[in-house]
Motif scaffolding. Structure first.
Motif, PDB file in Angstrom:
ATOM      1  N   HIS A 178       0.837  -1.208   0.000  1.00  0.00           N
ATOM      2  CA  HIS A 178       0.000   0.000   0.000  1.00  0.00           C
ATOM      3  C   HIS A 178       0.872   1.258   0.000  1.00  0.00           C
ATOM      4  N   PHE A 179       1.969   1.220   0.734  1.00  0.00           N
ATOM      5  CA  PHE A 179       2.923   2.328   0.803  1.00  0.00           C
ATOM      6  C   PHE A 179       3.350   2.753  -0.598  1.00  0.00           C
ATOM      7  N   ASP A 180       3.693   1.779  -1.429  1.00  0.00           N
ATOM      8  CA  ASP A 180       4.146   2.077  -2.788  1.00  0.00           C
ATOM      9  C   ASP A 180       2.999   2.466  -3.706  1.00  0.00           C
ATOM     10  N   GLU A 181       1.871   1.767  -3.577  1.00  0.00           N
ATOM     11  CA  GLU A 181       0.748   1.972  -4.494  1.00  0.00           C
ATOM     12  C   GLU A 181       0.159   3.379  -4.410  1.00  0.00           C
ATOM     13  N   VAL A 182       0.060   3.935  -3.208  1.00  0.00           N
ATOM     14  CA  VAL A 182      -0.629   5.223  -3.055  1.00  0.00           C
ATOM     15  C   VAL A 182       0.304   6.378  -2.715  1.00  0.00           C
ATOM     16  N   GLY A 183       1.610   6.142  -2.693  1.00  0.00           N
ATOM     17  CA  GLY A 183       2.554   7.238  -2.585  1.00  0.00           C
ATOM     18  C   GLY A 183       2.773   7.820  -1.205  1.00  0.00           C
ATOM     19  N   PHE A 184       2.770   6.979  -0.183  1.00  0.00           N
ATOM     20  CA  PHE A 184       3.017   7.484   1.166  1.00  0.00           C
ATOM     21  C   PHE A 184       4.387   8.143   1.289  1.00  0.00           C
ATOM     22  N   GLY A 185       5.404   7.534   0.682  1.00  0.00           N
ATOM     23  CA  GLY A 185       6.743   8.083   0.803  1.00  0.00           C
ATOM     24  C   GLY A 185       6.848   9.491   0.263  1.00  0.00           C
ATOM     25  N   ASP A 186       6.301   9.709  -0.940  1.00  0.00           N
ATOM     26  CA  ASP A 186       6.332  11.042  -1.544  1.00  0.00           C
ATOM     27  C   ASP A 186       5.532  12.036  -0.716  1.00  0.00           C
ATOM     28  N   TRP A 187       4.358  11.611  -0.238  1.00  0.00           N
ATOM     29  CA  TRP A 187       3.486  12.523   0.519  1.00  0.00           C
ATOM     30  C   TRP A 187       4.173  12.969   1.802  1.00  0.00           C
ATOM     31  N   LEU A 188       4.750  12.038   2.520  1.00  0.00           N
ATOM     32  CA  LEU A 188       5.438  12.387   3.762  1.00  0.00           C
ATOM     33  C   LEU A 188       6.688  13.218   3.476  1.00  0.00           C
ATOM     34  N   GLY A 189       7.378  12.904   2.393  1.00  0.00           N
ATOM     35  CA  GLY A 189       8.531  13.707   2.014  1.00  0.00           C
ATOM     36  C   GLY A 189       8.151  15.150   1.721  1.00  0.00           C
ATOM     37  N   GLN A 190       7.001  15.339   1.103  1.00  0.00           N
ATOM     38  CA  GLN A 190       6.512  16.695   0.837  1.00  0.00           C
ATOM     39  C   GLN A 190       6.178  17.437   2.132  1.00  0.00           C
ATOM     40  N   ARG A 191       5.622  16.720   3.107  1.00  0.00           N
ATOM     41  CA  ARG A 191       5.330  17.350   4.399  1.00  0.00           C
ATOM     42  C   ARG A 191       6.631  17.780   5.080  1.00  0.00           C
ATOM     43  N   GLN A 192       7.684  16.977   4.913  1.00  0.00           N
ATOM     44  CA  GLN A 192       8.962  17.362   5.505  1.00  0.00           C
ATOM     45  C   GLN A 192       9.545  18.580   4.781  1.00  0.00           C
ATOM     46  N   SER A 193       9.448  18.586   3.464  1.00  0.00           N
ATOM     47  CA  SER A 193       9.955  19.731   2.701  1.00  0.00           C
ATOM     48  C   SER A 193       9.205  21.007   3.046  1.00  0.00           C
ATOM     49  N   ALA A 194       7.917  20.852   3.396  1.00  0.00           N
ATOM     50  CA  ALA A 194       7.100  22.018   3.758  1.00  0.00           C
ATOM     51  C   ALA A 194       7.293  22.451   5.201  1.00  0.00           C
ATOM     52  N   GLY A 195       8.109  21.716   5.953  1.00  0.00           N
ATOM     53  CA  GLY A 195       8.388  22.087   7.336  1.00  0.00           C
ATOM     54  C   GLY A 195       7.335  21.649   8.333  1.00  0.00           C
ATOM     55  N   GLN A 196       6.435  20.750   7.932  1.00  0.00           N
ATOM     56  CA  GLN A 196       5.398  20.272   8.852  1.00  0.00           C
ATOM     57  C   GLN A 196       5.905  19.154   9.760  1.00  0.00           C
ATOM     58  N   ILE A 197       6.870  18.382   9.257  1.00  0.00           N
ATOM     59  CA  ILE A 197       7.476  17.313  10.042  1.00  0.00           C
ATOM     60  C   ILE A 197       8.985  17.349   9.831  1.00  0.00           C
ATOM     61  N   SER A 198       9.712  16.653  10.688  1.00  0.00           N
ATOM     62  CA  SER A 198      11.165  16.591  10.540  1.00  0.00           C
ATOM     63  C   SER A 198      11.663  15.212  10.950  1.00  0.00           C
ATOM     64  N   GLY A 199      12.915  14.903  10.592  1.00  0.00           N
ATOM     65  CA  GLY A 199      13.529  13.643  10.995  1.00  0.00           C
ATOM     66  C   GLY A 199      12.882  12.417  10.404  1.00  0.00           C
ATOM     67  N   LEU A 200      12.273  12.552   9.234  1.00  0.00           N
ATOM     68  CA  LEU A 200      11.545  11.432   8.618  1.00  0.00           C
ATOM     69  C   LEU A 200      12.480  10.260   8.332  1.00  0.00           C
ATOM     70  N   ASP A 201      12.042   9.080   8.790  1.00  0.00           N
ATOM     71  CA  ASP A 201      12.833   7.864   8.595  1.00  0.00           C
ATOM     72  C   ASP A 201      11.893   6.704   8.321  1.00  0.00           C
TER      73      ASP A 201
END
Length: 228
Positions: A178-201
């Motif tokens: 599901h992670f790959d199919e619906v783009g969780f990685g990209d979505w969370l990466g965008q939240r980090q780039s926007a400064g909403q989250i940090s330290g994403l692992d």
């Protein structure tokens, strides 16, 4: 799609293919209403379920995480309470839980740790809608099993970011397929780039003991991050 194991077919008649076939909140409610009574004693036990242990361990792994829990931790999609039980065992002091299934919540309500209820509060909630929870309420968010095939895509995490206080630690298990199919990685990466989250692992862990390394439905990507 993953097939039933022999144990699933002979006992409950409910297996991974049923869980992954849900399409929307109402399907989810119906499935877990039927599953609640035997979910732990049959399905989890016979399939050597270890998802809850990996997510809880990822959550407490951070330096001084337990010392910084000045507010409750929210267990998202808490089901029968196996994640909450593991968090309590690891020293998390105050835990709330949300789930779409009242039958599963009833099982979670019966969980105890050292003579007290594992959960402070339990709420019936649908992550496709706004949660009836105040903003900046939680010092941590955990989830094992809510983000799988079906109706919960990465946009559902938006509400979790709202109810988490700044500095909250989050560990969200996401079915690897599901992670790959619906783009969780990209979505969370965008939240980090926007400064909403940090330290994403991200870490890859098995959902079940002896999981087939070639079957992504038996593995989880645990996303751990801090809310800004």
């Amino acid at each position: 799609m993953t097939e039933h194991t022999a144990a699933e077919s002979e006992t409950t008649g409910i297996g991974l293919d049923d869980a992954y076939a849900v399409d929307g909140p109402e399907d989810n409610r119906k499935l877990y209403a039927s599953w609640a009574e035997t979910y732990e004693s049959v399905f989890l036990a016979e399939n050597k379920y270890e998802y809850h242990q990996h997510v809880a361990a990822a959550f407490v792994r951070g330096e001084d995480t337990l010392d910084r829990l000045d507010k409750p931790v929210l267990d998202v999609g808490c089901g029968t309470g196996v994640v909450g039980a593991e968090l309590a065992r690891l020293g998390v002091p105050v835990i709330d839980g949300i789930d779409i299934s009242p039958e599963m919540l009833a099982k979670a309500a019966a969980k105890t740790h050292e003579g007290r209820s594992t959960y402070r509060q339990l709420f019936e909630a649908d992550l496709t809608s706004r949660l009836d929870l105040d903003s900046d309420t939680y010092a941590g968010i955990v989830s094992a099993g809510a983000f799988t095939h079906g109706h919960l895509g990465p946009e559902s995490v938006t509400e979790l970011l709202r109810v988490a206080r700044p500095g909250a630690r989050c560990s969200l298990g996401i079915n690897s397929a599901h992670f790959d199919e619906v783009g969780f990685g990209d979505w969370l990466g965008q939240r980090q780039s926007a400064g909403q989250i940090s330290g994403l692992d991200f870490e890859l862990r098995p959902i079940y003991g002896g999981a087939d390394p070639d079957d992504p439905d038996r593995w989880t990507r645990i996303a751990t991050f801090t809310v800004a």
